[in-house]
Scaffold this motif. Sequence first.
Motif, PDB file in Angstrom:
ATOM      1  N   UNK A  93       0.712  -1.305   0.083  1.00 32.03           N
ATOM      2  CA  UNK A  93       0.069  -0.026   0.070  1.00 32.03           C
ATOM      3  C   UNK A  93       1.008   1.357   0.073  1.00 32.03           C
ATOM      4  N   UNK A  94       1.986   1.249   0.939  1.00 31.91           N
ATOM      5  CA  UNK A  94       2.771   2.439   1.170  1.00 31.91           C
ATOM      6  C   UNK A  94       3.561   2.495  -0.437  1.00 31.91           C
ATOM      7  N   UNK A  95       3.998   1.577  -1.102  1.00 30.78           N
ATOM      8  CA  UNK A  95       4.758   1.787  -2.254  1.00 30.78           C
ATOM      9  C   UNK A  95       3.892   2.073  -3.481  1.00 30.78           C
ATOM     10  N   UNK A  96       2.539   1.463  -3.499  1.00 29.57           N
ATOM     11  CA  UNK A  96       1.897   1.689  -4.543  1.00 29.57           C
ATOM     12  C   UNK A  96       1.217   3.388  -4.535  1.00 29.57           C
ATOM     13  N   UNK A  97       1.035   3.626  -3.249  1.00 25.73           N
ATOM     14  CA  UNK A  97       0.766   4.936  -3.118  1.00 25.73           C
ATOM     15  C   UNK A  97       1.701   5.960  -3.347  1.00 25.73           C
ATOM     16  N   UNK A  98       3.072   5.821  -3.238  1.00 25.95           N
ATOM     17  CA  UNK A  98       4.084   6.476  -3.413  1.00 25.95           C
ATOM     18  C   UNK A  98       4.330   6.574  -4.853  1.00 25.95           C
ATOM     19  N   UNK A  99       4.328   5.238  -5.490  1.00 27.40           N
ATOM     20  CA  UNK A  99       4.202   5.389  -7.078  1.00 27.40           C
ATOM     21  C   UNK A  99       3.228   6.132  -7.818  1.00 27.40           C
ATOM     22  N   UNK A 100       2.101   6.216  -7.253  1.00 28.52           N
ATOM     23  CA  UNK A 100       0.979   6.822  -7.804  1.00 28.52           C
ATOM     24  C   UNK A 100       1.177   8.589  -7.705  1.00 28.52           C
ATOM     25  N   UNK A 101       1.766   8.760  -6.478  1.00 30.13           N
ATOM     26  CA  UNK A 101       2.142  10.372  -6.380  1.00 30.13           C
ATOM     27  C   UNK A 101       3.312  10.615  -7.416  1.00 30.13           C
ATOM     28  N   UNK A 102       4.247   9.808  -7.513  1.00 31.03           N
ATOM     29  CA  UNK A 102       5.512  10.241  -8.416  1.00 31.03           C
ATOM     30  C   UNK A 102       5.003  10.348  -9.620  1.00 31.03           C
ATOM     31  N   UNK A 103       4.184   9.312 -10.322  1.00 30.84           N
ATOM     32  CA  UNK A 103       3.717   9.486 -11.492  1.00 30.84           C
ATOM     33  C   UNK A 103       2.726  10.581 -12.051  1.00 30.84           C
ATOM     34  N   UNK A 104       1.797  10.934 -10.886  1.00 35.36           N
ATOM     35  CA  UNK A 104       0.951  12.085 -10.903  1.00 35.36           C
ATOM     36  C   UNK A 104       1.782  13.411 -11.006  1.00 35.36           C
ATOM     37  N   UNK A 105       2.869  13.423 -10.044  1.00 35.30           N
ATOM     38  CA  UNK A 105       3.705  14.696 -10.262  1.00 35.30           C
ATOM     39  C   UNK A 105       4.445  14.795 -11.552  1.00 35.30           C
ATOM     40  N   UNK A 106       5.030  13.658 -12.160  1.00 31.04           N
ATOM     41  CA  UNK A 106       5.603  13.715 -13.392  1.00 31.04           C
ATOM     42  C   UNK A 106       4.770  13.895 -14.611  1.00 31.04           C
ATOM     43  N   UNK A 107       3.411  13.587 -14.649  1.00 25.19           N
ATOM     44  CA  UNK A 107       2.555  14.144 -15.471  1.00 25.19           C
ATOM     45  C   UNK A 107       2.187  15.316 -15.480  1.00 25.19           C
ATOM     46  N   UNK A 108       1.906  16.063 -14.128  1.00 27.80           N
ATOM     47  CA  UNK A 108       1.593  17.438 -13.945  1.00 27.80           C
ATOM     48  C   UNK A 108       2.899  18.263 -14.385  1.00 27.80           C
ATOM     49  N   UNK A 109       4.068  17.948 -14.347  1.00 29.62           N
ATOM     50  CA  UNK A 109       5.235  18.512 -14.638  1.00 29.62           C
ATOM     51  C   UNK A 109       5.264  18.596 -16.300  1.00 29.62           C
ATOM     52  N   UNK A 110       4.984  17.394 -16.888  1.00 29.56           N
ATOM     53  CA  UNK A 110       4.909  17.424 -18.360  1.00 29.56           C
ATOM     54  C   UNK A 110       3.827  18.216 -18.981  1.00 29.56           C
ATOM     55  N   UNK A 111       2.640  18.358 -18.247  1.00 29.66           N
ATOM     56  CA  UNK A 111       1.545  18.988 -19.007  1.00 29.66           C
ATOM     57  C   UNK A 111       1.912  20.479 -18.761  1.00 29.66           C
TER      58      UNK A 111
END
Length: 92
Positions: free
Chosen positions: A42-60
């Motif tokens: 749960x902790x790892x998948x939550x962190x992975x989701x946050x990281x991917x969302x931050x990367x997507x936000x930066x790219x946008x």
Amino acid sequence: VLGIVSLVLLCFWPISLPCAVVAFILGLVGLKKPGRGMAIAGVVTGIITFVIMIIFFILIVVGVFTALDLGVNSSLSNYMDNYYSSSFYNYY
């Protein structure tokens, strides 16, 4: 389970972000109990989701500012000006 849901529904950020937050929090709470495998997941998948969302936000954000900096609208107007000032239209 919520961490996996947050990864699967990553494109639907209004659902994915709360699931990631809850997965992270419940994972941290579950780390204090003896069976820690699901808590770590749960902790790892939550962190992975946050990281991917931050990367997507930066790219946008970078994409939007790049499009504004390149002057997409001015490029289109220059193209149209060059198109209508061609020699074909000068005859008519």
